[in-house]
Design a protein around this motif. Sequence first.
Motif, PDB file in Angstrom:
ATOM      1  N   UNK A 562      60.464 -55.282  33.959  1.00  0.00           N
ATOM      2  CA  UNK A 562      59.731 -55.297  33.057  1.00  0.00           C
ATOM      3  C   UNK A 562      60.427 -55.147  31.078  1.00  0.00           C
ATOM      4  N   UNK A 563      61.263 -53.907  31.568  1.00  0.00           N
ATOM      5  CA  UNK A 563      61.913 -53.483  30.718  1.00  0.00           C
ATOM      6  C   UNK A 563      62.798 -54.125  29.995  1.00  0.00           C
ATOM      7  N   UNK A 564      63.756 -55.099  31.583  1.00  0.00           N
ATOM      8  CA  UNK A 564      65.057 -55.497  30.277  1.00  0.00           C
ATOM      9  C   UNK A 564      64.846 -57.055  29.905  1.00  0.00           C
ATOM     10  N   UNK A 565      63.273 -57.367  31.110  1.00  0.00           N
ATOM     11  CA  UNK A 565      62.693 -58.753  30.517  1.00  0.00           C
ATOM     12  C   UNK A 565      61.913 -58.731  28.686  1.00  0.00           C
ATOM     13  N   UNK A 566      61.159 -57.668  28.665  1.00  0.00           N
ATOM     14  CA  UNK A 566      60.503 -58.250  27.514  1.00  0.00           C
ATOM     15  C   UNK A 566      60.491 -56.573  26.241  1.00  0.00           C
ATOM     16  N   UNK A 567      61.042 -56.599  26.760  1.00  0.00           N
ATOM     17  CA  UNK A 567      61.556 -54.777  25.541  1.00  0.00           C
ATOM     18  C   UNK A 567      62.658 -55.390  24.956  1.00  0.00           C
ATOM     19  N   UNK A 568      63.394 -55.172  26.141  1.00  0.00           N
ATOM     20  CA  UNK A 568      65.135 -54.690  25.323  1.00  0.00           C
ATOM     21  C   UNK A 568      65.649 -55.708  24.827  1.00  0.00           C
ATOM     22  N   UNK A 569      65.013 -57.255  24.766  1.00  0.00           N
ATOM     23  CA  UNK A 569      65.390 -58.452  23.927  1.00  0.00           C
ATOM     24  C   UNK A 569      65.024 -58.201  22.488  1.00  0.00           C
ATOM     25  N   UNK A 570      63.695 -57.246  21.866  1.00  0.00           N
ATOM     26  CA  UNK A 570      63.403 -56.886  20.979  1.00  0.00           C
ATOM     27  C   UNK A 570      65.003 -56.067  19.976  1.00  0.00           C
ATOM     28  N   UNK A 571      65.964 -56.245  20.550  1.00  0.00           N
ATOM     29  CA  UNK A 571      67.961 -55.546  19.787  1.00  0.00           C
ATOM     30  C   UNK A 571      67.982 -57.415  19.317  1.00  0.00           C
ATOM     31  N   UNK A 572      67.853 -58.561  19.675  1.00  0.00           N
ATOM     32  CA  UNK A 572      68.036 -59.056  19.270  1.00  0.00           C
ATOM     33  C   UNK A 572      67.921 -59.722  17.746  1.00  0.00           C
ATOM     34  N   UNK A 573      66.373 -59.075  17.510  1.00  0.00           N
ATOM     35  CA  UNK A 573      65.920 -59.768  16.646  1.00  0.00           C
ATOM     36  C   UNK A 573      66.399 -58.431  15.483  1.00  0.00           C
ATOM     37  N   UNK A 574      66.685 -57.849  16.135  1.00  0.00           N
ATOM     38  CA  UNK A 574      67.947 -55.727  15.555  1.00  0.00           C
ATOM     39  C   UNK A 574      68.889 -56.507  15.314  1.00  0.00           C
ATOM     40  N   UNK A 575      69.299 -56.724  15.813  1.00  0.00           N
ATOM     41  CA  UNK A 575      70.968 -57.515  15.587  1.00  0.00           C
ATOM     42  C   UNK A 575      70.822 -58.372  14.337  1.00  0.00           C
ATOM     43  N   UNK A 576      70.028 -59.790  14.881  1.00  0.00           N
ATOM     44  CA  UNK A 576      70.290 -60.555  13.220  1.00  0.00           C
ATOM     45  C   UNK A 576      69.398 -60.331  12.213  1.00  0.00           C
ATOM     46  N   UNK A 577      68.558 -58.626  11.895  1.00  0.00           N
ATOM     47  CA  UNK A 577      68.639 -58.542  11.727  1.00  0.00           C
ATOM     48  C   UNK A 577      70.377 -57.717  10.184  1.00  0.00           C
ATOM     49  N   UNK A 578      70.569 -56.951  10.812  1.00  0.00           N
ATOM     50  CA  UNK A 578      71.777 -56.546   9.800  1.00  0.00           C
ATOM     51  C   UNK A 578      72.617 -58.184   9.523  1.00  0.00           C
ATOM     52  N   UNK A 579      72.885 -58.728  10.700  1.00  0.00           N
ATOM     53  CA  UNK A 579      73.989 -59.464  10.604  1.00  0.00           C
ATOM     54  C   UNK A 579      73.198 -60.404   9.507  1.00  0.00           C
ATOM     55  N   UNK A 580      72.164 -60.280   8.920  1.00  0.00           N
ATOM     56  CA  UNK A 580      72.016 -61.193   7.705  1.00  0.00           C
ATOM     57  C   UNK A 580      71.962 -60.121   6.339  1.00  0.00           C
ATOM     58  N   UNK A 581      72.960 -59.434   6.750  1.00  0.00           N
ATOM     59  CA  UNK A 581      72.944 -58.643   5.030  1.00  0.00           C
ATOM     60  C   UNK A 581      72.391 -57.912   4.277  1.00  0.00           C
ATOM     61  N   UNK A 582      73.018 -57.566   3.491  1.00  0.00           N
ATOM     62  CA  UNK A 582      71.754 -56.015   2.818  1.00  0.00           C
ATOM     63  C   UNK A 582      71.083 -57.280   1.983  1.00  0.00           C
ATOM     64  N   UNK A 583      71.928 -58.344   1.579  1.00  0.00           N
ATOM     65  CA  UNK A 583      71.856 -59.287  -0.262  1.00  0.00           C
ATOM     66  C   UNK A 583      69.867 -59.246   0.012  1.00  0.00           C
ATOM     67  N   UNK A 584      69.545 -60.236   0.733  1.00  0.00           N
ATOM     68  CA  UNK A 584      67.910 -60.222   1.046  1.00  0.00           C
ATOM     69  C   UNK A 584      67.456 -59.453   0.806  1.00  0.00           C
ATOM     70  N   UNK A 585      67.720 -57.632   0.717  1.00  0.00           N
ATOM     71  CA  UNK A 585      67.185 -57.042   0.038  1.00  0.00           C
ATOM     72  C   UNK A 585      66.994 -56.293  -1.105  1.00  0.00           C
ATOM     73  N   UNK A 586      67.851 -56.813  -2.018  1.00  0.00           N
ATOM     74  CA  UNK A 586      68.388 -56.039  -3.586  1.00  0.00           C
ATOM     75  C   UNK A 586      68.443 -57.401  -4.439  1.00  0.00           C
ATOM     76  N   UNK A 587      68.196 -58.537  -3.771  1.00  0.00           N
ATOM     77  CA  UNK A 587      67.622 -59.883  -4.962  1.00  0.00           C
ATOM     78  C   UNK A 587      67.663 -59.701  -5.293  1.00  0.00           C
ATOM     79  N   UNK A 588      65.997 -59.090  -5.683  1.00  0.00           N
ATOM     80  CA  UNK A 588      65.530 -59.777  -5.890  1.00  0.00           C
ATOM     81  C   UNK A 588      64.867 -58.604  -7.198  1.00  0.00           C
ATOM     82  N   UNK A 589      64.368 -59.092  -8.582  1.00  0.00           N
ATOM     83  CA  UNK A 589      64.464 -57.638  -9.139  1.00  0.00           C
ATOM     84  C   UNK A 589      63.022 -57.106  -9.579  1.00  0.00           C
ATOM     85  N   UNK A 590      63.518 -55.565  -9.199  1.00  0.00           N
ATOM     86  CA  UNK A 590      62.530 -55.029  -9.340  1.00  0.00           C
ATOM     87  C   UNK A 590      61.064 -55.257 -10.011  1.00  0.00           C
ATOM     88  N   UNK A 591      62.166 -56.131 -11.141  1.00  0.00           N
ATOM     89  CA  UNK A 591      60.329 -56.393 -11.967  1.00  0.00           C
ATOM     90  C   UNK A 591      59.288 -57.375 -11.487  1.00  0.00           C
TER      91      UNK A 591
END
Length: 594
Positions: A562-591
């Motif tokens: 169960x862990x390998x099939x259903x929980x370990x794949x959560x790493x794929x989302x974390x990997x994609x987020x890391x590879x997307x870079x910080x730009x999508x977090x900093x681009x929006x102006x504070x205002x």
Amino acid sequence: MSQYRAPLDDIRFDLFDVLKVESVLADLGQTDVNRELIDAVLEEGARFTTQVLAPLNAIGDQGCTFDKASGDVTTPPGFSAAYAQFVEGGWPGLNAPVDFGGQGMPQVLGAAMKEMIDAANLAWGNFPLLSHGATEALLHHGNEWQQDVFLKPLVEGRWTGTMCLTEPHAGTDLGLLRTRAVPNNDDSYAITGTKIFITAGEHDMAENILHLVLAKLPDAPAGSRGISLFMVPKFKVGKDGAMGERNAVRCGALEHKMGIHGSATCVMNFDGAEGWLVGEPHKGLMAMFTMMNTARLAVGLQGLGLADRAYQNALAYARERLQMRALSGPKFPEKPADPIIVHPDVRRMLLTQKALVEGGRLLAYHAFLNVDIAHHGADEAARHDADALVGFLTPIVKACLTEWGNECTYHALQCFGGHGYIAEHGMEQLARDARITTLYEGTTGIQALDLVGRKLLQLKGEGMRVFLTEVKAFCAAEANNSALAEFMPELTAKLDEWQALSMRIAKDAMANPDEIGGAAWDYLFHSGYVALAYWWARSVAAAEASSRSQAFKDAKRETARFYFARLLPRTLAHKAAIESGVGNLTALDVAAFD
């Protein structure tokens, strides 16, 4: 009211079958700490936590009471008597050095005991929690007279300790603190300032309370480099150990909190209180981190304990609660409806809890076992590697186990449905109590920054290399083990992915330091899920090699699947987020957040 049963069978499996603690401890010179002794400690710990502490959990939720006139705090009914039994049983000194009245037991055994305490009654467990950290701080940084005077009553449990860092205007950024320490004429200092969120800052369970306080001397340089550490007792203590008059430190208020109502979370006012410098001037942050790192691992155990108690109650309820029929037809035709455990979605929630609890227990115990190796290893290289590994694992243990504790208490509440939302079954208390574990001793975001900024980049991944060496040695040794054939390819692939992400973050951070903050949270959880994949593979191997029942072996294997099939794949989302870079977090102006 929720129930608790100490999970001794799985604890023994982890200690003896997976971690092989007997042989490890023998190599460390602790040949007297054998299975018979460990079993005796576990049995007595289970008795105390299930029979004495667990019944007080719901009572503790009514909260402490505060006398504004005197500044005194009264703990919930039964708390003080339970603490007296705790002291009488010698539990405060379980892991403390024999030289100061302790029992000198290994840290990994203390971890098992602490897990049971926190599962039984998290709020009560907070009162002795920081005494261990205070002991460590004094052992490493206190001078001879401070150790002679303060350590024995701490170890005996007659006195308790606190850690006073946070101020109303300064949380994580300790360089902003305003508490001041002015020298007196007798080597002591007058401490003045206000600290908030002080766990067990005032209570009626011990004779004295020793506050370890961060403050600045008059000649302190600006920022965190100018912080010193001071011991400030509730009742003054002379260098001869005699306890004197009440010190000028008072509880000003109790915080009104979401959970852990039975734990006294205090605003502490220091008004020229007598204190003693611990360690070197302006080096207090280093001394305080000795306490904090110990506390961070301990808080990870809090998340684990809450998750386990929640799972136990959700499982019992799912076996009894009748609702509808299984989609594939009645499973219990003799009953008016099937128990909800037959439904796949309930199984999903229960298996998620089981996988995270049992895998997380090994993650935590392994870290504590390496604390023992770091202290008592046969050679300097072994001690150095173990210390580096503990440093690397600490933010993972603290953050992942507490976040998973929140996830598991949520799933448990969902299993109960509407009955989980009301107080009768105790699930809502567990869910409320779990929230704080992700916050104190450093939020999850702080743990993530520590893992990436310090442990991965600043220390060049030294602890990670130690961990990877261990995991790869396991993979090589078990390469031909048919019992692991279905797990090894994925585990190996995830190790490679983890290393590649680590290198990518290091490279990206050189071009833009903001990439550290952008990747940290996802990297921490990617690390945690890969680490648990290793522990689930090891669990299957250990179970198959043991004399355990076939039912036990099957349960470990199916949970691993169960862990390998259903929980370990959560790493794929974390990997994609890391590879997307910080730009999508900093681009929006504070205002534009308006």
